[in-house]
Design an enzyme around this catalytic site. Structure first.
Site, short mmCIF file in Angstrom:
data_model
loop_
_atom_site.label_atom_id
_atom_site.label_comp_id
_atom_site.label_asym_id
_atom_site.label_seq_id
_atom_site.Cartn_x
_atom_site.Cartn_y
_atom_site.Cartn_z
N LYS A 32 0.85 -1.19 0.00
CA LYS A 32 0.00 0.00 0.00
C LYS A 32 0.89 1.24 0.00
O LYS A 32 1.64 1.48 0.93
CB LYS A 32 -0.90 0.00 1.23
CG LYS A 32 -1.73 1.28 1.40
CD LYS A 32 -2.48 1.29 2.73
CE LYS A 32 -3.14 2.64 3.01
NZ LYS A 32 -3.79 2.68 4.34
N ASP A 72 -2.69 10.66 3.13
CA ASP A 72 -4.10 10.27 3.26
C ASP A 72 -4.86 11.33 4.04
O ASP A 72 -4.78 11.40 5.27
CB ASP A 72 -4.21 8.91 3.96
CG ASP A 72 -5.65 8.44 4.08
OD1 ASP A 72 -6.51 8.97 3.34
OD2 ASP A 72 -5.91 7.54 4.91
N LYS A 114 -10.22 13.20 7.63
CA LYS A 114 -9.64 13.00 8.95
C LYS A 114 -9.59 14.32 9.71
O LYS A 114 -9.61 15.40 9.11
CB LYS A 114 -8.21 12.45 8.82
CG LYS A 114 -8.10 11.06 8.21
CD LYS A 114 -6.64 10.65 8.12
CE LYS A 114 -6.48 9.28 7.48
NZ LYS A 114 -6.91 8.20 8.37
N ASP A 158 1.46 6.58 5.49
CA ASP A 158 0.48 5.63 4.98
C ASP A 158 1.00 4.86 3.77
O ASP A 158 0.30 4.01 3.22
CB ASP A 158 -0.83 6.35 4.64
CG ASP A 158 -2.06 5.49 4.93
OD1 ASP A 158 -1.91 4.50 5.67
OD2 ASP A 158 -3.14 5.81 4.43
N ASP A 202 -12.16 7.02 3.52
CA ASP A 202 -10.95 6.85 4.31
C ASP A 202 -10.57 5.37 4.45
O ASP A 202 -9.60 5.04 5.10
CB ASP A 202 -11.12 7.48 5.70
CG ASP A 202 -9.81 7.68 6.42
OD1 ASP A 202 -8.76 7.74 5.76
OD2 ASP A 202 -9.82 7.77 7.68
N GLU A 251 -9.40 3.58 2.02
CA GLU A 251 -8.88 3.59 0.65
C GLU A 251 -7.78 2.58 0.40
O GLU A 251 -7.55 2.14 -0.73
CB GLU A 251 -8.38 4.99 0.28
CG GLU A 251 -6.97 5.35 0.71
CD GLU A 251 -6.75 5.33 2.21
OE1 GLU A 251 -5.63 5.01 2.65
OE2 GLU A 251 -7.69 5.64 2.96
N ARG A 254 -7.46 -0.56 1.11
CA ARG A 254 -7.92 -1.85 0.58
C ARG A 254 -8.35 -1.72 -0.88
O ARG A 254 -8.27 -2.69 -1.64
CB ARG A 254 -9.06 -2.37 1.45
CG ARG A 254 -10.31 -1.53 1.45
CD ARG A 254 -11.20 -1.76 2.66
NE ARG A 254 -10.62 -1.20 3.87
CZ ARG A 254 -11.21 -1.24 5.07
NH1 ARG A 254 -12.39 -1.82 5.22
NH2 ARG A 254 -10.63 -0.70 6.12
#
Length: 430
Positions: free
Chosen positions: A194, A199, A206, A217, A276, A278, A280
């Site tokens: 990933k 993010d 967030k 992230d 959020d 995202e 996956r």
């Protein structure tokens, strides 16, 4: 004359002593001494804490001296004695070449995660990783970056959807390490990372506090890249491909929205109930790629869920798999490599735990943190895209990848926890 501080380890039982050391490292005329007991796991923690203590004292160079320094003890000290900018210097007691190789690779991994998001964005992350791996084995490594609308042409809709609102184009990096240099050589393993370089949470935005550390992230991408780099240096002789799913999750008029439906390359439709969730969405593309190349072993790594961190804390990574034999091998490997790893629940029925009335599934549950069992439900979502119903697949939710502030074991920032375990898994027979 050396200006490095000498550091010693001494085995001594203080159970019946009137005086016991209150600090991990005791300063003396000859340098610093770390007193050890009978429990080696506790010894390694104490050694790592001593490294942090000396870094906190402002010591910038040390020399590990005397008896008792095996590789794992030196590595524990190295982890503690690594400041955020990786500028501290160690003279090793033994195994210098191996330890330098490990430290340099792990520091490179940490640096990738710690760099600010104006420096590390999707294509710059892909380029840095490509350059690193090409530099290690130029004749055995080929790389390809699929960016922007080219992702749509090749069917990688998850990465494109998440990253399309950023001025920095989303991309997929594919690295092919093929030591035999034969085009028809089987792909023994595929690593998927990933690579969300920042993010914001998208429209499920967030808080400012929650967003501050979101340069980390892409920790999954850095972790699998570091693992492949380390394995190559250790003599990896199997064909391994690396797939980094890179995007910035930002907001503008083109950003994906709650209620949107994504149709993936394998025909699966996904309703967006949380922008959020995202990670996956991009990993789904990487797992499908791994299936296309027929990889025998598939390992993905991601800073995927806060739920995993709630479950295992920040000193462990979480492991998910429906392949019990493979999961047990991963846990045993992590123990051998002295990296904390804990298995959390995952069954085939977890695929049904993010239902949608409008699509085959949703990308989460419309609740804070994805509701109870959020880490397992996220892994269940990924299981929909893992080849062979998850046989041969490991999912690392790397809860211990990053610390927002220093603690008794780690400096502020990235830890690279998981690099050694994944590198060692690549070296084993499938």
């Amino acid at each position: 004359m050396s200006t490095a501080l000498a550091v010693f380890v001494v085995q001594q039982d203080f159970s019946a002593a009137a005086w016991k050391p209150s600090a991990a490292a005791v300063m003396g005329e000859k340098g610093a001494t770390i007193y050890l007991g009978a429990d080696e796991a506790e010894n390694l923690r104490k050694i790592q804490k001593a490294g942090r203590q000396l870094d906190g004292f402002g010591v910038r160079a040390v020399e590990l001296q005397g008896e008792g320094w095996d590789l794992e003890r030196q590595w524990a000290f190295s982890n503690g004695y690594t400041d955020t900018r990786s500028s501290n210097s160690i003279t090793w007691a033994n195994d210098a070449d191996t330890l330098k190789q490990m430290r340099d690779t792990v520091n490179w991994t940490r640096e990738l995660i710690n760099l600010p998001p104006d420096t590390i964005y999707p294509e710059s992350l892909a380029q840095r990783v490509a350059e690193k791996l090409e530099g290690l084995a130029a004749d055995k490594v080929s790389t390809r970056i699929i960016a922007g609308d080219e992702l749509l042409k090749e069917g990688w809709v998850g990465i494109h959807t998440v990253g399309r609102a950023s001025k920095h184009a989303p991309c997929m990096l594919v690295v092919d390490y093929n030591p035999s240099q034969q085009e028809d050589a089987p792909v023994d393993a595929c690593l998927v990372g990933k690579g969300i370089t920042f993010d914001s949470g998208g429209y499920s935005i967030k808080s400012s506090e929650g967003m501050l550390a979101m340069k980390c992230d892409m920790g999954g991408a850095a972790t699998v890249a570091g693992a492949l780099a380390l394995a190559i240096q250790q003599g990896l002789n199997k064909r391994v491909q690396l797939v980094l799913c890179c995007a910035e999750n930002l907001i503008d008029g083109t950003a994906y929205k709650l209620g949107d439906i994504i149709k993936y390359k394998n025909g699966t439709t996904v309703e967006i109930v949380n922008t959020d969730a995202e990670g996956r969405l991009v990993l789904a593309d990487g797992l499908q790629y791994a299936g296309e190349v027929g990889a025998k072993l598939i390992v993905d790594a991601a800073t995927l869920t806060g739920a995993a961190q709630v479950a295992v804390g920040t000193e462990y990574n979480a492991l998910f798999s429906v392949d019990d034999a493979l999961a047990n091998k991963a846990l045993a490997t992590a123990a051998e490599q002295r990296e904390n790893l804990w298995r959390l629940p995952l069954q085939q029925w977890h695929k049904e735990n993010t239902p949608s009335a409008f699509a085959d599934c949703a990308n989460s549950r419309p609740q804070k943190g994805g509701g109870s069992g959020g880490a397992s439900n996220a892994a269940g979502f990924l299981l929909r895209f893992a080849p062979n119903n998850g046989k041969g697949w490991l999912h690392f939710d790397i809860a211990g990848a990053y610390h927002g502030s220093a603690n008794s074991l780690w400096a502020t920032g990235a830890t690279a926890l998981g690099v050694r375990t994944i590198a060692a898994l690549l070296q084993q027979e499938n």
